[in-house]
Design a protein around this motif. Structure first.
Motif, PDB file in Angstrom:
ATOM      1  N   MET A 117      18.092  -3.390  35.624  1.00  0.00           N
ATOM      2  CA  MET A 117      17.997  -4.728  36.470  1.00  0.00           C
ATOM      3  C   MET A 117      18.035  -5.625  36.023  1.00  0.00           C
ATOM      4  O   MET A 117      16.916  -6.210  34.822  1.00  0.00           O
ATOM      5  CB  MET A 117      17.516  -4.887  37.536  1.00  0.00           C
ATOM      6  N   GLY A 118      19.082  -6.803  35.899  1.00  0.00           N
ATOM      7  CA  GLY A 118      18.035  -7.904  35.078  1.00  0.00           C
ATOM      8  C   GLY A 118      18.804  -9.220  36.372  1.00  0.00           C
ATOM      9  O   GLY A 118      19.272  -9.344  36.362  1.00  0.00           O
ATOM     10  N   ILE A 119      18.171 -10.184  35.056  1.00  0.00           N
ATOM     11  CA  ILE A 119      18.834 -11.789  35.956  1.00  0.00           C
ATOM     12  C   ILE A 119      19.885 -12.882  34.883  1.00  0.00           C
ATOM     13  O   ILE A 119      19.568 -12.454  33.629  1.00  0.00           O
ATOM     14  CB  ILE A 119      17.613 -12.132  35.693  1.00  0.00           C
ATOM     15  N   TYR A 120      21.283 -12.631  35.241  1.00  0.00           N
ATOM     16  CA  TYR A 120      22.391 -13.633  35.071  1.00  0.00           C
ATOM     17  C   TYR A 120      22.216 -14.963  35.433  1.00  0.00           C
ATOM     18  O   TYR A 120      21.816 -15.389  36.362  1.00  0.00           O
ATOM     19  CB  TYR A 120      23.247 -11.890  35.290  1.00  0.00           C
ATOM     20  N   SER A 121      22.794 -15.430  34.201  1.00  0.00           N
ATOM     21  CA  SER A 121      23.439 -16.858  34.839  1.00  0.00           C
ATOM     22  C   SER A 121      24.055 -17.241  34.557  1.00  0.00           C
ATOM     23  O   SER A 121      24.782 -16.790  32.943  1.00  0.00           O
ATOM     24  CB  SER A 121      21.942 -17.724  34.694  1.00  0.00           C
ATOM     25  N   GLU A 122      25.446 -18.083  34.850  1.00  0.00           N
ATOM     26  CA  GLU A 122      26.435 -18.670  33.666  1.00  0.00           C
ATOM     27  C   GLU A 122      26.122 -20.782  33.480  1.00  0.00           C
ATOM     28  O   GLU A 122      26.617 -20.529  32.598  1.00  0.00           O
ATOM     29  CB  GLU A 122      27.732 -19.101  34.887  1.00  0.00           C
ATOM     30  N   ASN A 144      17.020  -2.674  46.840  1.00  0.00           N
ATOM     31  CA  ASN A 144      17.130  -3.677  45.188  1.00  0.00           C
ATOM     32  C   ASN A 144      16.550  -5.026  45.928  1.00  0.00           C
ATOM     33  O   ASN A 144      15.935  -5.224  45.268  1.00  0.00           O
ATOM     34  CB  ASN A 144      18.660  -3.443  45.738  1.00  0.00           C
ATOM     35  N   GLY A 145      17.340  -4.770  47.275  1.00  0.00           N
ATOM     36  CA  GLY A 145      15.893  -6.084  47.623  1.00  0.00           C
ATOM     37  C   GLY A 145      14.603  -6.434  46.696  1.00  0.00           C
ATOM     38  O   GLY A 145      14.081  -7.959  46.494  1.00  0.00           O
ATOM     39  N   GLY A 146      14.035  -6.188  47.515  1.00  0.00           N
ATOM     40  CA  GLY A 146      12.470  -5.951  46.797  1.00  0.00           C
ATOM     41  C   GLY A 146      12.346  -5.683  45.252  1.00  0.00           C
ATOM     42  O   GLY A 146      11.841  -6.434  44.415  1.00  0.00           O
ATOM     43  N   ARG A 147      12.851  -4.656  45.331  1.00  0.00           N
ATOM     44  CA  ARG A 147      13.188  -4.518  43.410  1.00  0.00           C
ATOM     45  C   ARG A 147      13.817  -5.838  42.753  1.00  0.00           C
ATOM     46  O   ARG A 147      13.154  -6.607  41.307  1.00  0.00           O
ATOM     47  CB  ARG A 147      14.325  -3.644  42.765  1.00  0.00           C
ATOM     48  N   ALA A 148      14.762  -6.789  43.177  1.00  0.00           N
ATOM     49  CA  ALA A 148      15.032  -7.908  42.596  1.00  0.00           C
ATOM     50  C   ALA A 148      14.214  -9.274  43.124  1.00  0.00           C
ATOM     51  O   ALA A 148      13.342  -9.781  41.479  1.00  0.00           O
ATOM     52  CB  ALA A 148      15.860  -9.167  43.196  1.00  0.00           C
ATOM     53  N   LEU A 149      12.715  -9.155  43.207  1.00  0.00           N
ATOM     54  CA  LEU A 149      11.979  -9.565  43.763  1.00  0.00           C
ATOM     55  C   LEU A 149      10.316  -9.601  42.942  1.00  0.00           C
ATOM     56  O   LEU A 149       9.898 -10.497  42.341  1.00  0.00           O
ATOM     57  CB  LEU A 149      11.951  -9.805  45.128  1.00  0.00           C
ATOM     58  N   ILE A 150      10.612  -7.984  42.433  1.00  0.00           N
ATOM     59  CA  ILE A 150       9.850  -7.653  41.885  1.00  0.00           C
ATOM     60  C   ILE A 150      10.218  -8.023  40.318  1.00  0.00           C
ATOM     61  O   ILE A 150       8.759  -9.135  39.313  1.00  0.00           O
ATOM     62  CB  ILE A 150       9.842  -6.578  41.586  1.00  0.00           C
ATOM     63  N   LEU A 151      11.362  -7.819  40.138  1.00  0.00           N
ATOM     64  CA  LEU A 151      11.877  -8.768  38.898  1.00  0.00           C
ATOM     65  C   LEU A 151      11.920 -10.468  38.301  1.00  0.00           C
ATOM     66  O   LEU A 151      11.174 -10.606  37.697  1.00  0.00           O
ATOM     67  CB  LEU A 151      13.137  -8.916  38.709  1.00  0.00           C
ATOM     68  N   PHE A 152      11.980 -11.246  40.130  1.00  0.00           N
ATOM     69  CA  PHE A 152      11.274 -12.538  39.349  1.00  0.00           C
ATOM     70  C   PHE A 152      10.510 -12.606  39.337  1.00  0.00           C
ATOM     71  O   PHE A 152      10.049 -12.974  38.412  1.00  0.00           O
ATOM     72  CB  PHE A 152      12.368 -12.989  41.415  1.00  0.00           C
ATOM     73  N   GLN A 153       9.340 -11.524  40.181  1.00  0.00           N
ATOM     74  CA  GLN A 153       7.958 -11.872  39.856  1.00  0.00           C
ATOM     75  C   GLN A 153       7.441 -11.950  37.969  1.00  0.00           C
ATOM     76  O   GLN A 153       6.955 -12.258  37.245  1.00  0.00           O
ATOM     77  CB  GLN A 153       7.004 -11.159  40.456  1.00  0.00           C
ATOM     78  N   SER A 154       8.286 -10.357  37.496  1.00  0.00           N
ATOM     79  CA  SER A 154       7.924  -9.892  36.319  1.00  0.00           C
ATOM     80  C   SER A 154       8.174 -11.308  35.474  1.00  0.00           C
ATOM     81  O   SER A 154       7.792 -11.679  34.236  1.00  0.00           O
ATOM     82  CB  SER A 154       8.777  -8.868  35.808  1.00  0.00           C
ATOM     83  N   ALA A 155       9.412 -12.037  35.562  1.00  0.00           N
ATOM     84  CA  ALA A 155      10.184 -12.936  34.205  1.00  0.00           C
ATOM     85  C   ALA A 155       9.170 -14.379  35.086  1.00  0.00           C
ATOM     86  O   ALA A 155       9.416 -14.969  33.844  1.00  0.00           O
ATOM     87  CB  ALA A 155      11.870 -13.675  35.220  1.00  0.00           C
ATOM     88  N   GLY A 156       8.130 -14.547  35.731  1.00  0.00           N
ATOM     89  CA  GLY A 156       7.403 -15.194  35.639  1.00  0.00           C
ATOM     90  C   GLY A 156       7.718 -16.809  36.851  1.00  0.00           C
ATOM     91  O   GLY A 156       7.118 -17.787  37.173  1.00  0.00           O
ATOM     92  N   LEU A 157       8.906 -16.434  37.626  1.00  0.00           N
ATOM     93  CA  LEU A 157       9.022 -17.602  38.545  1.00  0.00           C
ATOM     94  C   LEU A 157       8.443 -16.933  40.216  1.00  0.00           C
ATOM     95  O   LEU A 157       8.965 -18.459  40.741  1.00  0.00           O
ATOM     96  CB  LEU A 157      10.752 -16.885  38.400  1.00  0.00           C
ATOM     97  N   ILE A 158       8.092 -16.364  40.244  1.00  0.00           N
ATOM     98  CA  ILE A 158       7.430 -16.061  41.800  1.00  0.00           C
ATOM     99  C   ILE A 158       6.133 -15.330  41.599  1.00  0.00           C
ATOM    100  O   ILE A 158       6.160 -14.867  40.861  1.00  0.00           O
ATOM    101  CB  ILE A 158       8.024 -15.672  43.067  1.00  0.00           C
ATOM    102  N   THR A 159       4.966 -15.411  42.145  1.00  0.00           N
ATOM    103  CA  THR A 159       4.237 -14.542  42.711  1.00  0.00           C
ATOM    104  C   THR A 159       4.911 -13.734  44.063  1.00  0.00           C
ATOM    105  O   THR A 159       4.646 -14.482  45.134  1.00  0.00           O
ATOM    106  CB  THR A 159       2.955 -15.116  42.915  1.00  0.00           C
ATOM    107  N   LEU A 160       4.100 -13.035  44.413  1.00  0.00           N
ATOM    108  CA  LEU A 160       4.124 -11.547  45.856  1.00  0.00           C
ATOM    109  C   LEU A 160       3.144 -11.726  46.290  1.00  0.00           C
ATOM    110  O   LEU A 160       2.020 -11.289  45.226  1.00  0.00           O
ATOM    111  CB  LEU A 160       4.913 -10.754  45.077  1.00  0.00           C
ATOM    112  N   LYS A 161       3.292 -11.430  47.771  1.00  0.00           N
ATOM    113  CA  LYS A 161       2.033 -10.500  48.628  1.00  0.00           C
ATOM    114  C   LYS A 161       1.339  -9.383  47.314  1.00  0.00           C
ATOM    115  O   LYS A 161       2.236  -8.731  47.540  1.00  0.00           O
ATOM    116  CB  LYS A 161       2.132 -10.678  49.736  1.00  0.00           C
TER     117      LYS A 161
END
Length: 272
Positions: A117-122, A144-161
């Motif tokens: 899964m990737g993060i994309y932006s225009e 897939n929502g949980g997977r996406a949140l893990i991806l955002f965390q891996s990218a340094g954008l958020i921290t999850l519980k």
């Protein structure tokens, strides 16, 4: 009176025809055919790979009829109801969630592909460029929502519980330094809505279908060690049917592996 009898006979006849038609649907019980399988896939890479599998399987006397879906709900419903013999489109967490929620008797029989899964932006070339309060899209299904949140965390954008794993929801975000707003959409719609978002976590099959090359166009992507392996899934009653051995022989062949590697250049990974 005669006319009334004729009318009643006509009604009875129509009801009998309707009953017989209703009983004529595919029976979900019993063994699978020895030389033909109806397999459901999602459009994009799963479809392309299964077309190659079909070609290889034909050499072994196995006919494959491919049914293509454009979303994630119907392939499991169609399999559970007997319209399909096999489907190929989902990961283990997704399957487990569906089985739990809908009480389907579905089981996986073999791994197939991994789609990082990737993060994309225009609008932005890096996750570091994402602005304060930016809107980020993610799939609205639990897995897939949980997977996406893990991806955002891996990218340094958020921290999850701690400990939420792939069951994470937006309510489990404990640190969101840039106050990103998370927009949950049906997974297949995210590429189409990307120009209205700052970025989005998109499943590779939908990204490729929309024309993106994940390894080139994503601004952040899961590593090759992603645990999100896709599966071949059947009804529980059919998991030991001999015809499935022919399917696995074709799918896990060197010919199919070479096709995947040459066609997708690392964006889709054979996982057997």
């Amino acid at each position: 009176m005669k006319n009334m009898k004729k009318i009643l006979l006509s009604i009875v006849s129509l009801l009998l025809v309707a009953f017989l038609a209703a009983c004529g649907g595919k029976d979900t019980g019993g063994a699978l055919s020895e030389d033909k399988l109806v397999i459901g896939v999602t459009a994009g890479p799963h479809e392309q790979v299964m077309e190659k599998v079909k070609e290889v399987a034909a050499k072994d006397g196995l006919e494959i009829d491919i049914k293509v879906f454009t979303e994630y709900v119907m392939p499991n419903t169609a399999l559970a109801e007997g319209e399909l013999d096999v489907n190929s489109f989902q990961t283990k967490p997704f399957l487990d969630n569906v089985v739990k929620e809908r009480n389907y008797d579905l089981v996986d029989i073999a791994p197939t592909l991994t789609f990082p899964m990737g993060i994309y932006s225009e609008k932005f070339a890096s996750v570091d460029e994402l602005e304060e309060g930016a809107k980020l899209g993610l799939p609205n299904d639990p897995t897939n929502g949980g997977r996406a949140l893990i991806l955002f965390q891996s990218a340094g954008l958020i921290t999850l519980k701690d400990g939420v794993g792939d069951q994470a929801t937006v309510k489990d975000i404990v640190d969101n330094p840039k106050n990103f707003e998370f927009i949950e959409l049906e997974a297949s719609q995210l590429p189409r809505q990307l120009d209205e978002l700052a970025g989005a976590a998109i499943n590779t099959n939908f990204a490729i279908e929309h024309g993106y090359v994940p390894t080139e166009d994503s601004i952040f992507i899961e590593g090759s060690d992603s645990p999100w392996v896709n599966l071949l899934v059947v009804r529980g009653e059919n998991k030991e049917d001999p015809v499935l051995e022919k399917l696995l022989k074709a799918y896990h062949s060197d010919e199919v592996k070479q096709f995947i590697e040459e066609t997708f250049s690392g964006s889709v990974i054979p996982s057997w």
